[in-house]
Design an enzyme around this catalytic site. Structure first.
Site, short mmCIF file in Angstrom:
data_model
loop_
_atom_site.label_atom_id
_atom_site.label_comp_id
_atom_site.label_asym_id
_atom_site.label_seq_id
_atom_site.Cartn_x
_atom_site.Cartn_y
_atom_site.Cartn_z
N SER A 151 26.04 -8.11 -64.88
CA SER A 151 25.94 -8.46 -66.30
C SER A 151 25.66 -9.93 -66.47
CB SER A 151 27.26 -8.11 -66.99
OG SER A 151 27.30 -8.67 -68.29
N TYR A 167 35.91 -9.58 -67.25
CA TYR A 167 34.75 -8.70 -67.03
C TYR A 167 33.69 -9.44 -66.20
CZ TYR A 167 30.54 -6.02 -68.42
OH TYR A 167 29.37 -5.30 -68.43
#
Ligand code: 15L
Length: 279
Positions: free
Chosen positions: A113, A138
């Protein structure tokens, strides 16, 4: 290619399963849930953080000719506690890589990501060599999973491509998306290119469309054969017809957008500090 797609029932997974099958790949989907309606390939309901369950999925695939590659998309798609994040992103990647080595599966394409570098101020065009700078746990999970890919490429000579995906959406909806959008069609083109590029070794590319206002360098992806065709600019008039908001400003400060703001700050572990009201 015979492919295992993890997270196959998710938003990216369902688009990719369909798109990769349309491009001639033989797709086995795996997810925690049953196959979504309309899914036509083979399916396994399994948790990729569970070594025994994942082993069984690879054994089953071996019985029908084995696998050529894994597209690893499974994982909590947003912020969670650090332990949950490490389990979801790092443990699942490790379990899959171990199975790949044991079953001689040569390639993983991994859904990393932009949040692996999300705390980077948005000033210049970012290449894949920029130092990790996660904006959240994350993002930390994605950095660690990328490091695992690097280790397995070096140790076991598998190929692994990490895709630092921007905003995967049917259409861009916010001003930030005008820079970070990854269209459905480009996602399929990108993953197909990364699966079929000759010997990429370890590579990191940015998973975005050819957005006129893009913040991330597309050249490393192009070198692997990813030729994006879509541009968020086609939606700019509609997106910009809505009044600008304060969120647009915070979205624009760091490449990770709101993930880099205080709104996402939380203790790493669900313990005595998790609820500030209880202090
Ligand atoms: C991601 O990686 C997330 O999974 C998604 O929830 C969005 O935050 C996206 O990035 C984005 O940056 O727009």
């Amino acid at each position: 290619m015979r492919l295992l797609v993890t997270g196959a029932a998710g938003s990216i997974g369902s688009v990719l399963c369909r798109g990769l099958a349309d491009r001639g790949h033989d797709v086995t989907g795996v997810d925690l849930t049953a196959a979504p309606a309309g899914f036509t390939g083979a399916w396994a309901t399994a948790d990729c953080t569970d070594p025994a369950a994942t082993h069984a999925v690879f054994d089953e695939a071996d019985r029908s000719g084995g696998l050529d590659g894994v597209v690893h998309l499974a994982g909590i798609p947003t912020e969670a506690s650090l332990p949950e994040t490490l389990d979801s992103h790092v443990r699942s990647t490790a379990v899959l890589l171990d199975e790949m080595v044991a079953h001689s599966v040569g390639r993983m394409v991994y859904a990393s990501s932009n949040h692996a570098v999300g705390r980077t101020p948005r000033t210049t065009l970012l290449g894949p060599g920029v130092p990790p700078r996660p904006d959240t746990f994350y993002g930390v999970g994605k950095v660690a999973a990328e490091a695992l890919l690097r280790l397995y490429v070096d140790r076991h000579a598998v190929d692994a491509v990490a895709l630092r995906i921007g905003s995967f959406l049917a259409e861009p909806r916010t001003r930030r998306h005008l820079s970070t959008w990854l269209s459905h069609g480009d996602a399929v083109r990108m993953v197909d290119a990364c699966l079929t590029a000759p010997h990429p070794g370890f590579a990191v590319i940015y998973g975005v469309s050819a957005n006129t206002r893009g913040w991330w360098d597309l050249e490393p992806g192009r070198r692997l054969g990813y030729q994006p065709e879509d541009d968020a600019e086609d939606f700019a008039v509609t997106v910009e017809s809505a009044p600008a908001t304060l969120a647009d400003d915070s979205d624009a400060a760091h490449v990770g957008g709101d993930f880099a703001t205080a709104a996402y700050t939380r203790p790493a572990v669900d313990g005595p500090h998790a609820d500030p009201a209880s202090d």
